[in-house]
Every structure is written in structure tokens, then in C-alpha cells.
Design a protein around this motif. Structure first.
Motif, PDB file in Angstrom:
ATOM      1  N   UNK A  32      72.935  74.001   6.274  1.00  0.00           N
ATOM      2  CA  UNK A  32      72.200  73.341   5.182  1.00  0.00           C
ATOM      3  C   UNK A  32      70.892  72.742   5.701  1.00  0.00           C
ATOM      4  N   UNK A  33      70.955  72.173   6.908  1.00  0.00           N
ATOM      5  CA  UNK A  33      69.781  71.519   7.493  1.00  0.00           C
ATOM      6  C   UNK A  33      68.620  72.497   7.686  1.00  0.00           C
ATOM      7  N   UNK A  34      68.946  73.791   7.817  1.00  0.00           N
ATOM      8  CA  UNK A  34      67.891  74.792   8.027  1.00  0.00           C
ATOM      9  C   UNK A  34      67.148  75.141   6.744  1.00  0.00           C
ATOM     10  N   UNK A  35      67.667  74.709   5.601  1.00  0.00           N
ATOM     11  CA  UNK A  35      67.058  75.096   4.338  1.00  0.00           C
ATOM     12  C   UNK A  35      65.901  74.176   3.992  1.00  0.00           C
ATOM     13  N   UNK A  36      64.744  74.759   3.671  1.00  0.00           N
ATOM     14  CA  UNK A  36      63.619  73.921   3.217  1.00  0.00           C
ATOM     15  C   UNK A  36      63.931  73.242   1.879  1.00  0.00           C
ATOM     16  N   UNK A  37      64.968  73.713   1.193  1.00  0.00           N
ATOM     17  CA  UNK A  37      65.335  73.105  -0.093  1.00  0.00           C
ATOM     18  C   UNK A  37      66.193  71.857   0.086  1.00  0.00           C
ATOM     19  N   UNK A  38      66.651  71.637   1.304  1.00  0.00           N
ATOM     20  CA  UNK A  38      67.516  70.482   1.566  1.00  0.00           C
ATOM     21  C   UNK A  38      66.644  69.336   2.087  1.00  0.00           C
ATOM     22  N   UNK A  39      66.578  68.253   1.309  1.00  0.00           N
ATOM     23  CA  UNK A  39      65.779  67.112   1.748  1.00  0.00           C
ATOM     24  C   UNK A  39      66.674  66.233   2.620  1.00  0.00           C
ATOM     25  N   UNK A  40      67.331  65.252   2.042  1.00  0.00           N
ATOM     26  CA  UNK A  40      68.214  64.421   2.870  1.00  0.00           C
ATOM     27  C   UNK A  40      69.634  64.968   2.798  1.00  0.00           C
ATOM     28  N   UNK A  41      70.262  65.021   3.960  1.00  0.00           N
ATOM     29  CA  UNK A  41      71.642  65.513   4.028  1.00  0.00           C
ATOM     30  C   UNK A  41      72.556  64.366   4.450  1.00  0.00           C
ATOM     31  N   UNK A  42      73.624  64.191   3.688  1.00  0.00           N
ATOM     32  CA  UNK A  42      74.639  63.185   4.014  1.00  0.00           C
ATOM     33  C   UNK A  42      75.968  63.895   4.184  1.00  0.00           C
ATOM     34  N   UNK A  43      76.792  63.373   5.082  1.00  0.00           N
ATOM     35  CA  UNK A  43      78.096  63.968   5.312  1.00  0.00           C
ATOM     36  C   UNK A  43      79.136  62.844   5.263  1.00  0.00           C
ATOM     37  N   UNK A  44      80.172  63.028   4.448  1.00  0.00           N
ATOM     38  CA  UNK A  44      81.219  62.007   4.366  1.00  0.00           C
ATOM     39  C   UNK A  44      82.582  62.641   4.646  1.00  0.00           C
ATOM     40  N   UNK A  45      83.362  62.194   5.617  1.00  0.00           N
ATOM     41  CA  UNK A  45      82.940  61.183   6.580  1.00  0.00           C
ATOM     42  C   UNK A  45      82.183  61.783   7.760  1.00  0.00           C
ATOM     43  N   UNK A  46      82.260  63.106   7.962  1.00  0.00           N
ATOM     44  CA  UNK A  46      81.535  63.721   9.065  1.00  0.00           C
ATOM     45  C   UNK A  46      82.183  63.457  10.418  1.00  0.00           C
ATOM     46  N   UNK A  47      81.499  63.873  11.482  1.00  0.00           N
ATOM     47  CA  UNK A  47      81.993  63.644  12.851  1.00  0.00           C
ATOM     48  C   UNK A  47      80.769  63.451  13.753  1.00  0.00           C
ATOM     49  N   UNK A  48      81.015  63.365  15.065  1.00  0.00           N
ATOM     50  CA  UNK A  48      79.891  63.070  15.969  1.00  0.00           C
ATOM     51  C   UNK A  48      78.847  64.181  15.943  1.00  0.00           C
ATOM     52  N   UNK A  49      79.257  65.389  15.568  1.00  0.00           N
ATOM     53  CA  UNK A  49      78.307  66.512  15.529  1.00  0.00           C
ATOM     54  C   UNK A  49      77.489  66.542  14.258  1.00  0.00           C
ATOM     55  N   UNK A  50      78.107  66.207  13.128  1.00  0.00           N
ATOM     56  CA  UNK A  50      77.369  66.306  11.862  1.00  0.00           C
ATOM     57  C   UNK A  50      76.208  65.312  11.831  1.00  0.00           C
ATOM     58  N   UNK A  51      76.323  64.222  12.603  1.00  0.00           N
ATOM     59  CA  UNK A  51      75.256  63.211  12.572  1.00  0.00           C
ATOM     60  C   UNK A  51      73.968  63.731  13.225  1.00  0.00           C
ATOM     61  N   UNK A  52      74.036  64.891  13.884  1.00  0.00           N
ATOM     62  CA  UNK A  52      72.795  65.503  14.385  1.00  0.00           C
ATOM     63  C   UNK A  52      71.992  66.135  13.260  1.00  0.00           C
ATOM     64  N   UNK A  53      72.641  66.414  12.154  1.00  0.00           N
ATOM     65  CA  UNK A  53      71.966  67.136  11.058  1.00  0.00           C
ATOM     66  C   UNK A  53      71.734  66.276   9.826  1.00  0.00           C
ATOM     67  N   UNK A  54      72.404  65.142   9.764  1.00  0.00           N
ATOM     68  CA  UNK A  54      72.260  64.296   8.588  1.00  0.00           C
ATOM     69  C   UNK A  54      72.858  62.932   8.875  1.00  0.00           C
TER      70      UNK A  54
END
Ligand code: AMP
Ligand code: GLY
Length: 425
Positions: free
Chosen positions: A19-41
Motif C-alpha cells: 500500500x505504501x508504494x501507491x501514490x494514491x495512499x496518503x497516510x497509512x495506519x495499521x491497527x494494531x500492526x507490528x514492529x515491521x508495519x511501523x516502517x510503512x505507516x
């Protein structure tokens, strides 16, 4: 557009990466996510079933698309929750209605659906406490092995393949009489055993049209040679060599199209992913299960091979125009190896410090059960890290994943050494 992705596994890390690679994605949030997802949002500490807090987060962060990675909120009815709320109803939900999620949420529902639409699947019977004795009798005459499935969600643990009638009766009784899986095993499906090779096929549908994503095969048993208990999945490869054009045509004609038409004809709202868990029995595809979301660890190879902008696909889905989309695949093969915690899928310890990230070369590193603790990244689940690599062939891809699997270190690290074995000679 701002996006909120729900989940915390390797699948969500791969989705966040994509998702982070898409120019259509502005802010990305992940709930609850993990230590890796916080690199992308931005990770938000919200439980998947806490719809009230998910609502608050959507309003606060002006979310345009909710992307449930996990089945838990979907089976719990998050789609309906959003569409019935004036403040949330315009948010795109990339997933089915509660009724549609029943394809995964109830094995009995999905079996009846397949029967109604003539979709190939194993023969079966349904039992509950009212016909318990009849079920015990039925098991006596059932050929071995016997597949017994809890009706509802049981975190992948609700399926037992009993090798003897005695075992089958004992499993059947503990599910129905002792409530082994609580509500989920108040009903049980007893199924014919199908002998063949498994394959995971994914589509994204807008309810009318669909696009086919790269197929994958996952490896469910904990030990090499497909031994030991089932896990969420220990690794995956894509493409799957036996899924050739002729086989995929059968899948399309006898399974994918009848499923999408069936949902539409039954007025079940379904805009999202369908995961077809298939088995090829002598070249004929049968459905083992449906899931209402993408697979884990399949997503860790499917997303790297998908070249399309995922957000653009979601928008097409929302507009009902997936017929206008053309899927582009990376021609390379992809493999992923899942590093797990000692003891998984049984009990395991958490909080082991993970090292060696900087030594990983040429693999995508997707976090699964990890968390940040001070300056460290520590294990926080059974499945810890997925290492995905590309290669000209599956063998090439696997060599790289295995080289990098050796670089990551933590106490109790375990992984299968034979992912993709049947395709690499
Ligand atoms: P499920 O949760 O329905 O995907 O089942 C978990 C695993 O059990 C599947 O991935 C298969 O390996 C196995 N399984 C389920 N149903 C059958 C069946 N009818 N015949 C053979 N294996 C099955
Ligand atoms: N890998 C199987 C699943 O996601 O259910």
C-alpha cells in the motif's frame, strides 16, 4: 486517500509494504500492526474487534479506505457496522458484508453454498447436539481418514484429520459435547478426505467482476515432510507449477465464476478478496475452504508478484469496474520462509531479542509476531518473521530466502527447511 489496515501478521506487513508504494495512499495506519508495519505507516493500538475505537480512529484520521487484513473483524460484521453508521458509511471497506464473510465464518454455511451452486467440494454431513448420536453412528461407517471441522472460526485449529474411528469419535465428542472450541464447535462438519495437492487462489471481486491474483502454495505443517500439527503456514511459493492454464481454466469455470454468481444471485454483498483453498485431486480442483481475506503467508509472495497499484484496484472494486483492470504479474518466482518461535503452534515464549536484520540481503523482510521493546525488536508471536525472495526459478528464490533465514537470530528460532521441495527437484 488515508488508509487503515487491520491486522498484525506477516500478511499485514506485506500489505502495508504494498500500500505504501501507491501514490494514491496518503497516510497509512495499521491497527494494531507490528514492529515491521511501523516502517510503512503509523501503528494504532486497537484490537480488531473493538469497532467503537476503530470508528474513532477513522474519524480522527480521515480514513478513506478500511482494509481488514484479518477475518476477525469481517466475520464480526465490520462492513455492516460501517455501512449502517452515518459517519462511516462513505468509507470504502475492502471486504465483504457479514453475510459474505460467512463463507469463512461458518463451514456449514460454505458447504451449503457450494452445494446450492454445484461447486466441487468434499461430500459432508453437518451435526450438532441434536443429532449427536446419529453422528457417532455415522462415524462408525465412514471410510478413513475422516475430516472433522468445527463450524466457526478456530484460528486454524478447528480441523482434525482422524486416522481411526476411535480418534474421530473422541474429536467429535470433544467438539460437540465438551465445547472444545466454544461457540465455534457447537456445530461440526464431517467430511470426506480428499487426497491431492493443495493450492491457494485469490481473487478481488466487486460483486460482479473479478481479477485473479497470482496463485500460491503454503506449507501448513510445522515440520519438514509435512509432518506434525497444522500451523497458520510455514512458508509459501508462487507461482505453483501444476496450476497451469488448463487447470486454472477449470478453477475459473467450476469454482470462481459460480462462487461470484452465487453470491450475487443470493444478494450477498461482497466487495473484497476471496481466498479459495483448493485441492487438486488427479488434476480436478475441489474447494477445501473459502476465506474472506488474503492468506498468510501467501500474501508475502502474492503482493511481491503483483505489479498493479493495490489502491487503484481497491478503487476499481469500489466503483464496480474491476472489468477495466488488468493484472500484471512479476514473471519472477517468489518464495517466503516463516521463522517461528520454539513450541509453536503450541505454547511458546515471547520477548526474545531478534538480531541480524542488517545482515539480510536481497530478501524482503516482513514482520509477523514482533514488537518494539526499547531499542530492541523482540518476538511477540508464534510466527515471527517472513523472508521473501525473488528468483528466476523457485529454486533460486528459495536459496536466497534460506540464506537470509540463517542471518536472523533469536532464542528458539525454528523454520522448515523444505519449503517448495516438490517443485525444486
Ligand atoms: P481448512 O481450515 O478447512 O483449510 O483445513 C485445514 C487443512 O486441513 C487444509 O489446508 C487441508 O490440509 C486439510 N483438509 C481440510 N479438509 C480436507 C479434506 N476434505 N480432505 C483432505 N484434507 C483436508
Ligand atoms: N495460509 C492459510 C491461511 O491464511 O488461512
Amino acid at each position: 486517500m488515508n488508509i487503515l489496515l487491520l491486522g498484525s501478521g506477516g500478511r499485514e506487513c506485506a500489505l502495508a509494504w504494498k500500500l505504501r508504494q501507491s501514490p494514491l495512499c496518503k497516510d497509512l495506519y495499521i491497527a494494531p500492526g507490528n514492529a515491521g508495519t511501523s516502517e510503512y505507516g503509523v501503528n494504532l493500538n486497537i484490537a480488531l474487534s473493538d469497532f467503537a475505537t476503530i470508528k474513532k480512529a477513522c474519524i480522527e484520521h480521515r480514513i478513506g479506505t478500511l482494509f481488514p487484513g484479518s477475518e476477525v473483524p469481517l466475520v464480526g460484521g465490520i462492513y455492516d457496522f460501517f455501512k449502517n453508521d452515518d459517519e462511516l458509511k462513505d468509507i470504502i471497506v475492502a471486504g465483504p458484508s457479514k453475510a459474505g464473510a460467512q463463507l469463512e465464518g461458518s463451514k456449514a454455511f460454505s458447504k451449503r453454498f457450494m452445494l446450492r451452486h454445484n461447486i466441487p467440494t468434499a461430500a459432508y454431513r453437518e451435526f450438532d447436539e441434536n443429532n449427536f448420536e446419529e453422528g457417532m453412528e455415522y462415524l462408525k461407517h465412514h471410510p478413513l481418514p475422516i475430516v472433522i471441522k468445527a463450524d466457526g472460526l478456530a484460528s486454524g485449529k478447528g480441523v482434525v484429520i482422524a486416522q481411526s474411528t476411535e480418534e474421530a469419535k473422541s474429536v467429535f465428542a470433544s467438539m460437540l459435547k465438551e465445547g472444545q472450541f466454544g461457540e465455534a464447535s457447537k456445530k461440526v462438519v464431517v467430511e470426506q478426505f480428499l487426497d491431492g495437492i493443495e493450492l491457494s487462489v485469490f481473487v478481488l471481486t466487486d460483486g460482479e467482476h473479478y481479477v485473479l491474483l497470482p496463485e500460491a502454495k503454503d506449507y501448513k505443517r510445522i515440520h519438514d515432510g509435512d509432518n506434525g500439527p497444522n500451523t497458520g503456514g510455514m512458508g509459501a511459493v508462487s507461482p505453483v507449477p501444476f496450476a497451469n492454464a488448463a487447470f486454472m481454466q477449470k478453477v475459473t469455470d467450476t469454482i470462481i465464476i459460480p462462487t461470484i454468481k452465487g453470491l450475487k444471485n443470493e444478494n450477498i454483498i461482497y466487495q473484497g478478496f476471496i481466498f479459495f483453498g483448493l485441492i487438486s485431486v488427479k488434476g480436478e480442483p475441489y474447494v477445501i475452504e473459502y476465506n474472506c481475506r488474503l492468506g498468510d503467508p501467501e500474501t508475502e509472495v502474492v503482493m511481491p508478484r503483483l505489479q498493479n497499484d493495490l489502491v487503484a484496484l481497491i478503487l476499481k472494486m469500489h466503483e464496480g469496474k474491476l472489468n477495466e483492470a488488468t493484472i500484471q504479474y512479476d514473471e519472477r518466482a517468489a518464495s517466503t520462509i516463516m521463522l517461528v518461535s520454539e513450541g509453536y503452534p503450541g505454547n511458546y515464549e515471547k520477548g526474545k531479542i531478534i538480531t541480524g536484520f542488517e545482515k539480510v540481503n536481497d530478501s524482503l523482510l516482513f514482520h509477523a509476531g514482533t514488537a518494539k521493546k526499547g531499542n530492541d525488536i523482540v518476538t511477540d508471536g508464534g510466527r515471527v518473521i517472513a523472508l521473501t525472495s525473488y528468483g528466476k526459478t523457485l529454486k533460486d528464490a528459495l536459496v536466497v530466502s534460506y540464506e537470509n533465514a540463517a542471518m536472523i537470530d533469536y532464542e528458539g528460532k525454528y523454520y522448515r527447511k523444505d519449503i517448495g521441495w516438490e517443485f525444486t527437484g
